[in-house]
Write an enzyme that holds these catalytic residues in place. Structure first.
Site, short mmCIF file in Angstrom:
data_model
loop_
_atom_site.label_atom_id
_atom_site.label_comp_id
_atom_site.label_asym_id
_atom_site.label_seq_id
_atom_site.Cartn_x
_atom_site.Cartn_y
_atom_site.Cartn_z
CB CYS A 1 -0.91 -0.07 1.21
SG CYS A 1 -0.16 0.32 2.91
NE ARG A 2 -0.38 7.50 2.50
CZ ARG A 2 0.54 7.90 3.54
NH1 ARG A 2 1.56 8.89 3.05
NH2 ARG A 2 0.10 7.93 4.70
#
Length: 102
Positions: A65-66
């Site tokens: 993810c981020r």
């Protein structure tokens, strides 16, 4: 759930290895920058809408993810669904871009 570093993943991609990468971010984040993973947002995983990756339960799956937070959650959910070898990309795309650029 195990962790895997951006360096390990990049090395494996660069060597031509076929990895099962799963991006659990939102579509707009994936559109901005991604490393080729299948997009399955965390909300879909929580809702068990995982048709795209259902066939990977007995294979290594690397989620990202981020920053590594959502993918950590996704990894735990996938394990409860029977995925046997889930790895979380530590630091997510922030770490990846910091080390290798966009």
């Amino acid at each position: 759930m195990e962790n895997i570093t951006p360096e390990e993943v990049k090395k494996r991609i660069d060597s031509g290895e076929q990895l099962n990468l799963v991006d659990v971010r939102e579509p707009h984040e994936n559109a901005e920058f991604n490393i080729g993973g299948t997009l399955v947002p965390l909300g879909d995983i929580r809702a068990m809408q995982i048709d795209e990756i259902e066939g990977l339960k007995d294979k290594e799956v690397i989620v990202y993810c981020r920053s590594g937070n959502r993918s950590g959650q996704a990894a735990m959910v996938l394990e409860t669904m029977g995925f046997e070898n889930v790895k979380n990309l530590t630091g997510g795309m922030l770490s990846w871009q910091e080390k290798f650029g966009a």
